[in-house]
Design an enzyme around this catalytic site. Structure first.
Site, PDB file in Angstrom:
ATOM      1  N   ASP A 178       0.853  -1.208   0.000  1.00  0.00           N
ATOM      2  CA  ASP A 178       0.000   0.000   0.000  1.00  0.00           C
ATOM      3  C   ASP A 178       0.885   1.254   0.000  1.00  0.00           C
ATOM      4  O   ASP A 178       1.861   1.302  -0.755  1.00  0.00           O
ATOM      5  CB  ASP A 178      -0.963  -0.051   1.200  1.00  0.00           C
ATOM      6  CG  ASP A 178      -2.134   0.882   1.042  1.00  0.00           C
ATOM      7  OD1 ASP A 178      -2.036   2.030   1.528  1.00  0.00           O
ATOM      8  OD2 ASP A 178      -3.120   0.495   0.411  1.00  0.00           O
TER       9      ASP A 178
ATOM     10  N   TYR B 143      -3.714  11.240   0.839  1.00  0.00           N
ATOM     11  CA  TYR B 143      -4.138  10.958  -0.528  1.00  0.00           C
ATOM     12  C   TYR B 143      -4.123  12.225  -1.358  1.00  0.00           C
ATOM     13  O   TYR B 143      -3.659  12.235  -2.499  1.00  0.00           O
ATOM     14  CB  TYR B 143      -5.546  10.341  -0.537  1.00  0.00           C
ATOM     15  CG  TYR B 143      -5.538   8.883  -0.150  1.00  0.00           C
ATOM     16  CD1 TYR B 143      -5.425   8.506   1.179  1.00  0.00           C
ATOM     17  CD2 TYR B 143      -5.595   7.879  -1.108  1.00  0.00           C
ATOM     18  CE1 TYR B 143      -5.368   7.180   1.539  1.00  0.00           C
ATOM     19  CE2 TYR B 143      -5.549   6.549  -0.757  1.00  0.00           C
ATOM     20  CZ  TYR B 143      -5.429   6.194   0.563  1.00  0.00           C
ATOM     21  OH  TYR B 143      -5.372   4.882   0.922  1.00  0.00           O
TER      22      TYR B 143
ATOM     23  N   HIS C   8      -4.587  -8.012  -0.022  1.00  0.00           N
ATOM     24  CA  HIS C   8      -3.884  -6.748   0.115  1.00  0.00           C
ATOM     25  C   HIS C   8      -3.124  -6.615   1.434  1.00  0.00           C
ATOM     26  O   HIS C   8      -2.018  -6.080   1.468  1.00  0.00           O
ATOM     27  CB  HIS C   8      -4.922  -5.628  -0.024  1.00  0.00           C
ATOM     28  CG  HIS C   8      -4.363  -4.269   0.046  1.00  0.00           C
ATOM     29  ND1 HIS C   8      -3.731  -3.680  -1.019  1.00  0.00           N
ATOM     30  CD2 HIS C   8      -4.323  -3.374   1.054  1.00  0.00           C
ATOM     31  CE1 HIS C   8      -3.339  -2.462  -0.652  1.00  0.00           C
ATOM     32  NE2 HIS C   8      -3.686  -2.251   0.583  1.00  0.00           N
TER      33      HIS C   8
END
Lengths: 476, 399
Positions: free
Chosen positions: A245, A395, A452
């Protein structure tokens, strides 16, 4: 005509006698220069930064002490949580929704009941404190990390420093199960070979117990620089990196910034660079003749059907990314105020990103891979530190600049790289595409299962892959 | 002579054929394509065999002390996160300004008084296709002799409500008293979209804009209107458009304050690339050019930066709505951000988001309270998923 040529050709041959060697030297010289400059690897500028509040204090050096830290809680904190859990306002799902509309609120009620009545935060805090925690101030903000050394090192065995970086919506806690497999592999039935690690897991600034930046534009490059400074401060000159990630992007930036410090880079997620028309055509062809574009059979199995897996699935799963990259303060506001809302938001990812088929289940398949205790402990880290908004701002800081201009896209990664490709990862990136950025892949493994959150879900598989990768690097 | 008569016959034949083709062409174009009415059952469980209760029941918004004290408790315990330095509204709703709004909400906003304001227009509920539909129905206070009131259906959107129309209703039902000409007087019907405000939320999947249009069509018929006008913006534009596609004979006129294009063809692409330089060629007016270009900045980037909410609501509404139904401050932040950016994009550069330049806090909070007291934020978001999940431009009504 032929007669007229003769004197001319004589002149030419004289000229050629001089020109050709000169030209050859010129071209040869240029070639040599180009080759040598090509050898000098391009790196990302380290730069510098200041993330504390207000103006930077120019006088005096920054406090570089490393201060031990213990996570604490209070009855007041737990009572406040319980009160909010009790007053949760529930909306029934539409009939047959399962997890297709997001986190199913019927199942959420069960999670809340467990959280309220059985989950023991005091006990979980003790679990969190079983590894040594520290704080240190870098570039104006407090960086939190855990530092775990092996309790016993066989005589003459070298201990390799390994920095492991988490992502969103995870935390340093994701590594708690894999750490013992890396610091004491023999004890856990792993074929240790020559490899034993001391593990450092920091929290990204703005996540968990790391202070959030007070200034704008705190991106993965700033994070990479801060983590290099951290390792330096801990006395390490060369170290291994591991990440998934955001951790993947940060560790990649670290390798691009100071390749001489990075012995090896191990990733369980690869961020793919920009697509070009040629790449698109290849992709279309690859559905029929995968070998032509360098895809293995396993690549083809994981990558196709193209539209479904790479376009529709991605669009369906990236709503959070879109809103967090544009309006993080709005998206996070309610989640910092409603623990149930926070849990729904975070746990939805632990469901869908672990296995896409979990969408069809009424309970999102969460408890088939994780315990509620460990899932809620991760959520609690976001809750007690009030870090959801700052975690979302990451982000915006990383995506809002024009993606093609970002420095790290133009710089390759030359340190030895190992990639563990898990089958349920959101998008599969074949080795042949990873080579665009990672020029020195010495290990690429198709993992048999897992999604993930690799370290959290399949710690043993990931540990084995890291160990075999490091063994390969040590033999280089 | 023979040839000329033959030629003459041939010419006549040609004309006949052409004439027939022409007539056929004209008539076939006249035959309009309508959208089929979408029947459905949106109630809980199985559709009962008995006939649905079609009575129209008067409705009044109510509140209780318990509701208010619960709200205040949540406002008191709100946990805010400091904004980044100099971020204004660029990262979303600025929490420093939000604190001021919450303080007003706790100390000056009077929900009981606002409930009375809401109740000043007659409201009703009626069951259609299994769910209770809420609507406001305002008749003109006085009509000049010989004039009939024109029925007008006005449909709200997200994150709005029937309350958005409260200031415009008197201008339409009683224009003379407000300095407008009284040639056209309206009786106004403002329903709440199922899943919004006081309209019951559908319990089944697939309730999209065509479903809403079908429900509102039944509503207007039940109220006794054979012909009516429709007006809409945001979701209202699509629902009203669908209504006009379903029942063109009943919709006298369609007024929209928002239009969206879902089918992008080559002409559209060309008009984006060249429209700035050859507006006339693509049918653009000067004002069109002024508003649309530079396209990347005003079109693409703006859409990308403002559509995060639509993306997540169209994919994971239950997730994103969960916290908003539990935290009134979170709900306010989410909704107010739209009332800032969608009123004027430049408001993002202001520390207070320019909110009070165009609206009063009382009005803004009343709209938010409608979402809060009805607990409808999650179901309001379902509408996005039902509309967008099959993709843009693929549905029948878009053709």
């Amino acid at each position: 005509q032929a007669i007229l040529c003769l004197p001319r050709s004589f002149e030419y041959s004289q000229k050629n006698a001089v020109l050709v060697p000169v030209a050859a030297l010129g071209v040869g010289g240029m070639l040599l220069y180009w080759l040598r400059s090509g050898r000098k690897i391009k790196t990302i500028d380290m730069g510098d930064g200041w993330w504390g509040s207000g103006e930077r204090h120019l006088k005096g050096k920054e406090d570089a002490s490393i201060r031990p830290f213990k996570i604490e809680t209070s009855d007041k904190e737990i009572e406040d949580l319980h009160r909010r859990l009790d007053q949760f306002r529930f909306t029934p799902p539409v009939e047959g929704a399962a997890f297709h509309y997001g986190f199913n609120s019927n199942y959420l009620q069960k999670v809340v009941a467990y959280w309220r009545n059985q989950f023991d935060w005091h006990k979980q805090v003790e679990v969190l404190n079983k590894y040594p925690h520290f704080h240190t101030t870098i570039e104006g903000i407090d960086i939190h990390f855990i530092h775990v050394k092996p309790s016993y090192v066989p005589h003459g065995r070298a201990v390799r420093p390994l920095l492991m970086v988490h992502g969103w919506p995870g935390s340093f806690y994701e590594f708690y199960k894999i750490i013992p497999l890396l610091t004491e592999p023999a004890k856990h039935g792993l074929n240790e070979g020559d490899v034993v690690f001391e593990v450092i897991c920091p929290s990204i600034p703005g996540y968990g117990f790391s202070e959030a930046p007070h200034q704008k534009e705190f991106d993965s490059i700033a994070t990479a620089r801060i983590f290099h400074k951290l390792m330096n401060r801990l006395g390490f000159k060369q170290y291994y990196l591991q990440g998934g990630d955001w951790g993947s992007r940060i560790t990649t930036n670290m390798a691009q910034m100071l390749p001489q410090s990075v012995k090896g880079l191990h990733l369980n997620l690869v961020f793919i660079a920009k697509q070009s028309l040629g790449r698109l055509i290849c992709t279309m062809l690859g559905a029929y003749v995968p070998w032509l574009i360098g895809f293995s059979r396993e690549d083809a199995r994981r990558f196709y059907p193209f539209m479904q897996k790479n376009v529709y699935d991605v669009l369906r799963e990236s709503g959070y990314l879109h809103i967090q990259a544009t309006k993080p303060d709005t998206a996070g506001c309610g989640l910092n105020d409603s623990p149930v809302g926070l849990a729904a938001y975070i746990l939805e990812k632990f469901s869908t990103w672990t296995d896409k088929s979990f969408l069809h289940k009424d309970d999102g398949g969460l408890e088939s891979k994780y315990s509620l205790d460990e899932l809620l402990t991760n959520v609690m880290i976001y809750w007690v530190t009030s870090s959801i908004v700052s975690s979302m701002r990451y982000y915006k800081e990383n995506f809002s600049k024009d993606p093609d201009l970002s420095a790290h896209k133009r710089v390759g990664v030359y340190v030895p790289t190992g990639i563990a490709a898990f089958p349920q990862e959101i998008v599969h990136v074949p080795r042949v595409w990873a080579k665009d950025v990672y020029k020195n892949i010495i290990s690429y493994s198709y993992m048999p299962r897992g999604g993930h959150f690799a370290a959290f879900e399949e710690p043993k598989l990931l540990a084995q892959d890291i160990i075999q990768f490091v063994q390969k690097v040590e033999q280089l | 002579e023979f040839c000329s008569s033959l030629a003459g016959i041939m010419l006549l034949e040609v004309f006949l054929v052409l004439g027939t083709l022409l007539i056929y062409f004209l008539f076939s174009k006249k035959k309009e394509e309508t959208l089929p009415f979408k029947d459905g059952w949106w109630g809980r469980g199985q559709k009962p065999v008995t006939k649905e209760d079609s009575s129209i029941r008067p409705f009044k918004v109510e509140t209780t002390e318990e509701e208010l004290s619960d709200l205040f408790r949540r406002l008191d315990q709100a946990r805010f996160t400091e904004p980044l330095e100099n971020s204004c509204f660029h990262y979303g709703t600025n929490s420093v300004h939000l604190r001021k709004v919450v303080s007003y909400w706790k100390n000056q906003f009077n929900w009981k008084k606002q409930v009375e304001v809401l109740n000043k227009y007659p409201q009703f509920k009626t069951k259609i296709q299994g769910i209770d539909i809420h609507f406001v129905h305002v008749k003109p206070p006085h009509l000049p002799a010989g004039q009939a009131a024109k029925p007008l259906l006005m449909v709200h959107g997200w994150p709005g409500s029937f309350y958005e129309f409260y200031k415009i209703i008197p201008l339409l039902t009683d224009p003379a008293s407000h300095g407008l000409g009284d040639e056209h007087i309206f009786e106004v019907v403002c329903p709440s979209i199922p899943g919004y405000g006081f309209s019951e939320a559908p319990h089944k999947k697939d309730f999209n804009s065509v479903s809403a249009a079908s429900v509102f069509y039944e509503l207007m018929l039940r109220l006794g209107f054979n012909e009516f006008y429709t007006q809409g913006g945001d979701w209202g534009w699509l629902i009203c458009t669908n209504l006009a596609q379903i029942a063109p004979n009943h919709v006298k006129g369609l007024h929209l304050n928002m239009v969206s294009v879902s089918k992008l063809g080559l002409t559209h692409l060309l008009s984006i690339l060249l429209g700035r330089y050859f507006p006339g060629l693509f049918g653009f007016q000067d004002e069109d050019v002024r508003r649309m270009f530079p396209f990347l900045k005003k079109g693409l980037y703006r859409i990308l930066s403002e559509s995060g909410y639509a993306h997540i609501q169209a994919t994971k509404p239950d997730t994103v709505g969960c916290g908003l139904n539990d935290s009134p401050v979170g709900l306010a932040a989410y909704i107010l951000e739209k009332f800032s950016s969608w009123t004027d994009m430049e408001f993002q550069n202001l520390e207070d988001g320019g909110l009070e330049r165009k609206f009063s806090l009382d009005d803004l909070l009343t709209n938010i309270m409608i979402y809060w007291v009805s607990g409808c934020i999650v179901s309001s978001m379902h509408f996005y998923k039902e509309h967008l999940q099959k993709g843009i431009g693929t549905q029948k009504h878009e053709k």
